[in-house]
Design a protein around this motif. Structure first.
Motif, PDB file in Angstrom:
ATOM      1  N   LYS A 207       0.838  -1.208   0.000  1.00 52.66           N
ATOM      2  CA  LYS A 207       0.000   0.000   0.000  1.00 52.66           C
ATOM      3  C   LYS A 207       0.868   1.252   0.000  1.00 52.66           C
ATOM      4  O   LYS A 207       0.564   2.231  -0.683  1.00 52.66           O
ATOM      5  N   ILE A 208       1.957   1.203   0.774  1.00 56.31           N
ATOM      6  CA  ILE A 208       2.901   2.331   0.741  1.00 56.31           C
ATOM      7  C   ILE A 208       3.542   2.421  -0.633  1.00 56.31           C
ATOM      8  O   ILE A 208       3.780   3.513  -1.161  1.00 56.31           O
ATOM      9  N   GLY A 209       3.821   1.266  -1.242  1.00 55.63           N
ATOM     10  CA  GLY A 209       4.395   1.257  -2.582  1.00 55.63           C
ATOM     11  C   GLY A 209       3.473   1.865  -3.617  1.00 55.63           C
ATOM     12  O   GLY A 209       3.940   2.486  -4.584  1.00 55.63           O
ATOM     13  N   ILE A 210       2.167   1.675  -3.455  1.00 53.47           N
ATOM     14  CA  ILE A 210       1.214   2.281  -4.392  1.00 53.47           C
ATOM     15  C   ILE A 210       1.268   3.798  -4.299  1.00 53.47           C
ATOM     16  O   ILE A 210       1.232   4.503  -5.316  1.00 53.47           O
ATOM     17  N   VAL A 211       1.361   4.315  -3.072  1.00 52.29           N
ATOM     18  CA  VAL A 211       1.490   5.775  -2.897  1.00 52.29           C
ATOM     19  C   VAL A 211       2.756   6.276  -3.570  1.00 52.29           C
ATOM     20  O   VAL A 211       2.753   7.306  -4.263  1.00 52.29           O
ATOM     21  N   ARG A 212       3.857   5.552  -3.382  1.00 53.97           N
ATOM     22  CA  ARG A 212       5.113   5.946  -4.025  1.00 53.97           C
ATOM     23  C   ARG A 212       4.997   5.908  -5.541  1.00 53.97           C
ATOM     24  O   ARG A 212       5.508   6.793  -6.239  1.00 53.97           O
ATOM     25  N   ARG A 213       4.311   4.888  -6.059  1.00 57.18           N
ATOM     26  CA  ARG A 213       4.155   4.773  -7.513  1.00 57.18           C
ATOM     27  C   ARG A 213       3.384   5.948  -8.084  1.00 57.18           C
ATOM     28  O   ARG A 213       3.715   6.482  -9.149  1.00 57.18           O
ATOM     29  N   ILE A 214       2.338   6.372  -7.382  1.00 58.57           N
ATOM     30  CA  ILE A 214       1.555   7.521  -7.852  1.00 58.57           C
ATOM     31  C   ILE A 214       2.391   8.796  -7.833  1.00 58.57           C
ATOM     32  O   ILE A 214       2.377   9.594  -8.780  1.00 58.57           O
ATOM     33  N   LEU A 215       3.149   8.984  -6.755  1.00 57.22           N
ATOM     34  CA  LEU A 215       4.001  10.178  -6.674  1.00 57.22           C
ATOM     35  C   LEU A 215       5.081  10.163  -7.747  1.00 57.22           C
ATOM     36  O   LEU A 215       5.439  11.226  -8.288  1.00 57.22           O
ATOM     37  N   LEU A 216       5.582   8.982  -8.087  1.00 59.37           N
ATOM     38  CA  LEU A 216       6.687   8.893  -9.037  1.00 59.37           C
ATOM     39  C   LEU A 216       6.228   9.027 -10.479  1.00 59.37           C
ATOM     40  O   LEU A 216       6.908   9.660 -11.290  1.00 59.37           O
ATOM     41  N   THR A 217       5.098   8.452 -10.829  1.00 56.63           N
ATOM     42  CA  THR A 217       4.673   8.432 -12.222  1.00 56.63           C
ATOM     43  C   THR A 217       3.723   9.567 -12.598  1.00 56.63           C
ATOM     44  O   THR A 217       3.617   9.904 -13.781  1.00 56.63           O
ATOM     45  N   LEU A 218       3.059  10.165 -11.622  1.00 53.42           N
ATOM     46  CA  LEU A 218       2.086  11.213 -11.937  1.00 53.42           C
ATOM     47  C   LEU A 218       2.478  12.574 -11.371  1.00 53.42           C
ATOM     48  O   LEU A 218       2.467  13.582 -12.085  1.00 53.42           O
ATOM     49  N   VAL A 219       2.825  12.609 -10.100  1.00 55.62           N
ATOM     50  CA  VAL A 219       3.084  13.902  -9.459  1.00 55.62           C
ATOM     51  C   VAL A 219       4.450  14.456  -9.861  1.00 55.62           C
ATOM     52  O   VAL A 219       4.571  15.618 -10.267  1.00 55.62           O
ATOM     53  N   SER A 220       5.492  13.634  -9.751  1.00 55.66           N
ATOM     54  CA  SER A 220       6.850  14.121 -10.016  1.00 55.66           C
ATOM     55  C   SER A 220       7.053  14.642 -11.438  1.00 55.66           C
ATOM     56  O   SER A 220       7.620  15.733 -11.628  1.00 55.66           O
TER      57      SER A 220
END
Length: 865
Positions: A207-220
């Motif tokens: 679940k923490i990895g999903i948050v990281r994935r969203i931040l890495l692929t969409l937000v960043s």
């Protein structure tokens, strides 16, 4: 011109050293130099990634260079920004080679169709591209440009990028077992042996990895696009530095988001804390600054890695006994004395991005020639060696790839860089994973299955790997934050991945396969299993089910059979009268475990090899026969498969032997033909006296019970009555008695004693003793395979009864047999059907074998995978 004069002087000095560089192997061949140069320019000058193949590298280099050149001639600033953003995003995708993508669905996996996955993926990419173009165009058109300062809009975005970088770094380190490779992660599951507990804690980390994935692929990416779009350097058009720098910057945002985020934060921080009058801020635009920071970052990481490698080689050459030589101490002292020169070699190797080569594994370091990361002569996997273990890797790779996708997205494997290596370990299998290419939401990898532990050095290396993994995943840690005992080791444990694959367990069957009680029950169980398999086969034959409804409406249809007066296949005088052969095969069990001749392992993937026979002519000696791949033939076997039989009494000329006779008969039930044996199986080759003796062993109650359990009739009301009539059909029963008992007799020959372990192993492997029924059986390949299957099922049943307890009733026995049929493949490792079962992912595989080097007399091996 002064520049040409200086170049002339430099080249004169360089030409003097060319023979020396060629002798040391530093000069690269033209193809490697050309590909290395393209890769370096693509990665650092154009913002791309090293490619998985040379063709992809060439095509991507041309497209990326064309993008940078085209951006130079676009007159509008908004057009330049939109062009760089759009092509930077498109070139970072893996559009040409979807097959290598980690997210690709595999046919072997229980997943949805490939076209659904591609449709969702394309829609996602289109939406991202549209939003990126809108953001870039609007910010560049309406936002005011000013030099970066602590209060400017670009500086505010820079502060957000710093916070985002810290959050991503924390979320990535939480996923791994060690933080920075030193401290034990308190959030990582401590007990990986308990599967349920491990999955519960691993789910939280995912679940923490999903948050990281969203931040890495969409937000960043969108945050970095905002930072670049607000830069004042984009106001100056027709500048080579702006075209190259910002083409690379807008490409890196998607191609390598984590490194691009780090570089952007460094550039923003340096500009904020330094004076605007320094050369860095005055003469360089943001794009060139990012380019220089990227080169420095890459070369610094390579320098640290090569320095660590040199120190490791230097230390292990003295601490490891197998690497220590007489000259080791002298070389270590020379390395310390000439350490500045060694550092120069390491720096030179780092600048060229070429390998650091220890001469003959000694601490004498040379610089290898520059070469691309993808250094194989062909495509990845073309030089792989195919062996018997390859099928297990074929089964494992699709599932491993799917799990790797999740682990890489969550950050469990750390920072993904082309050229990185990962090592996977399970039992006797080692997996070598190499990253070839990275981009936006994809990663091309190469997976290799390493050779098994065939030598002592391989076993020692694998044991060292196991020690590192055991200390990381199996040792209980009492403290909140423990240290990595193997810090500085080349191997840094990352994570545990749950992959569905085959486990190999080998057990010695001493006390089971040589037990007289078990072997005595084995013969009775074999007849029952033969009955069950033949009934199941006949009831499910093609065409039988179609005739069920038609037969229910018909009356009794007598089945007329011709008299079976035919004698066995004609024999040559050598076979019938003297029973001589060109080879003498000893079937005696006394020599089965002798040292001579050497017996190859049956449990492994090697096929049984024939040994040349001896030219002995002993009356009564015959040849053993082995049937494989639906073909028959007389082959000489080694001592493991030899037979000594007594000769039969001579028959007077003109007299007929006591041959079986089957009169004209008809079924008493009109439905009996639905489960009747094929016509060619109903003939018999055994004398009536022998068949009457064997018929007493036929389990009639079990035969009727099996028939009553059939489900080949759709009308439930009539099914029980019809099955009862079929079970009471004496003619049908006689056919089954003849076929079953003939197969039974062919397994044991004229000796009706309890079988020995060696006998069971030979028959399990498809080698039957000679008997009057052998030729009859081998002429029917389909029946032979069914009988051999029944024999193997019976052996598995004997082992299960010895370990789990006796069988209580017929229903439990059928439950065992149905489980063997559905969930097991019971055969030889060398069979083609074994490989098919692995690829079909049968839950359980079973094989029996013998190894003279591993067991004592009376012991056999059983392999359950």
């Amino acid at each position: 011109m002064p520049a040409l004069e200086q170049m002339n002087q430099i080249l004169h000095i360089l030409f003097v050293f060319l023979p020396f560089l060629w002798a040391l192997g530093i000069l690269p061949p033209p193809d490697a130099l050309f590909l290395w140069a393209m890769e370096q320019i693509l990665e650092f000058g154009l913002g791309g990634s090293s490619m998985s193949t040379h063709l992809r590298l060439l095509v991507m280099f041309i497209l990326s260079a064309g993008t940078a050149v085209t951006s130079y001639f676009i007159p509008s600033t908004v057009g330049v920004v939109l062009f760089m953003t759009g092509f930077g995003f498109l070139l970072s995708l893996n559009l040409s080679d979807v097959g290598h993508k980690i997210g690709t669905k595999s046919k072997n996996l229980p997943s949805g169709p490939e076209k659904h996955f591609s449709w969702k993926e394309c829609l996602f990419y289109i939406i991202i591209l549209v939003f990126a173009l809108l953001e870039t165009g609007l910010l560049h058109h309406f936002a005011g440009f000013s030099q970066i300062s602590k209060s400017s809009s670009q500086a505010i975005v820079g502060y957000g990028l710093m916070i985002l970088l810290i959050i991503l770094w924390i979320l990535r380190e939480i996923q791994s077992v060690y933080i920075i490779g030193i401290f034990r992660n308190p959030f990582y599951p401590k007990d990986v042996q308990t599967v349920t507990v491990f999955f519960e804690k691993q789910t939280r980390l995912m679940k923490i990895g999903i948050v990281r994935r969203i931040l890495l692929t969409l937000v960043s990416p969108f945050a970095m696009i905002a930072f670049l779009s607000l830069d004042s350097s984009l106001q100056g058009l027709h500048s080579v530095s702006v075209s190259i720098g910002f083409t690379r910057a807008f490409r890196m945002v998607w191609q390598n988001t984590e490194n691009a985020l780090l570089e952007t934060v460094i550039v923003s921080t340096v500009h904020l804390i330094s004076s605007t009058d320094i050369w860095w801020n005055r003469n360089l635009d943001t794009g060139i600054r990012l380019l220089l920071v990227g080169i420095i970052r890459d070369r610094l990481i390579r320098f640290i890695s090569k320095l660590q490698f040199a120190v490791t080689v230097l230390l292990t050459s003295w601490t490891e006994k197998k690497q220590r030589r007489k000259t080791t101490a002298t070389l270590c002292i020379l390395n310390i004395i000439f350490s500045p020169f060694v550092l120069v070699i390491i720096v030179f190797s780092t600048l060229l991005s070429s390998p650091l080569l220890p001469l003959f594994t000694l601490p004498v370091f040379l610089v290898g020639f520059p070469r691309p990361i993808q250094s194989w002569p062909g495509a990845a996997g073309t030089t792989a060696c195919v062996c018997a273990d390859t099928v297990y890797y074929y089964q494992m790779v699709p599932r491993l790839t799917a799990v790797l996708q999740t682990a890489m997205a969550a950050g469990s494997l750390g920072l993904l860089l082309p050229g990185s290596h990962y090592l996977g370990r399970f039992q006797d299998r080692l997996i070598w994973i190499r990253i070839l290419e990275c981009g936006y939401t994809y990663c091309c990898i190469n997976i290799k299955g390493l050779e098994l532990q065939e030598t002592s050095c391989h076993t020692a290396e694998a044991r060292r790997v196991d020690e590192v993994f055991e200390d990381a995943f199996e040792q209980e840690y009492t403290g909140v934050c423990s240290l990595n005992e193997h810090f500085g080791n080349v191997l840094t444990p990352c994570t545990v991945l749950p992959v569905k694959l085959y486990s190999d367990a080998r057990n010695v069957l001493s006390g089971v396969i040589d037990s007289h009680e078990n072997l005595k029950e084995f013969k009775g169980d074999l007849i029952k299993v033969l009955v069950w398999i033949l009934v199941q086969y006949c009831s499910k034959r093609p065409g039988m089910k179609e005739n069920v409804h038609n037969t229910e409406n018909k009356g009794k249809a007598p089945l007329i059979l011709p008299a079976s007066n035919t004698s066995p296949p004609p024999k040559s005088p050598e076979d019938v009268d003297s029973l001589n052969s060109e080879t003498f095969d000893d079937w005696s069990d006394d020599n089965i475990f002798d040292d001579e001749p050497t017996i190859k392992k049956v449990i492994e993937e090697k096929q049984l090899k024939d040994l040349p026979g001896t030219n002995s002519f002993i009356p009564g000696s015959v040849e053993s026969q082995r049937v494989g791949d639906h073909s028959t033939g007389t082959v000489p076997e080694n001592d493991l498969y030899k037979a000594v039989l007594l000769g039969y009494p001579a028959v007077d000329k003109g007299k007929q032997e006591d041959m079986p006779y089957i009169p004209l008969m008809e079924f008493s039930c009109s439905h009996s033909h639905l489960v009747c044996l094929p016509a060619e199986w109903r003939t018999s080759c055994m004398p009536n006296s022998k068949m009457k003796e064997l018929s007493s062993l036929f389990p009639e109650d079990w035969y009727q019970f099996v028939l009553r359990q059939l489900e080949c009739f759709h009308s439930e009301e009539k099914a029980s009555n019809v099955l009862e009539e079929i079970a009471n059909d004496k003619v049908l029963k006689d056919f089954y008695v003849h076929t079953v008992m003939t197969c039974y007799f062919s397994f044991f020959g004229i000796d009706n004693m309890a079988p020995s372990p060696g006998h069971i192993l030979r028959v399990y492997s498809g080698v039957l003793p000679w008997s009057v029924a052998l030729d009859w059986l081998t002429e029917k390949p389909e029946l032979f395979q069914l009988a051999l299957k029944a024999f193997r099922y019976t052996l598995k049943l004997m082992i299960d009864k010895a370990s789990l307890g006796p069988i209580e009733d017929f229903r439990e026995l059928i439950k065992y047999l149905e489980e063997y049929e559905c969930d097991w493949y019971i055969g030889l490792v060398s069979d083609e059907k074994w490989k098919e079962a692995v690829l079909q992912e049968k839950p359980y595989l079973f094989s029996l074998g013998y190894d003279s080097n591993m067991v004592r007399p009376g012991e056999n091996l059983e392999s359950t995978k």
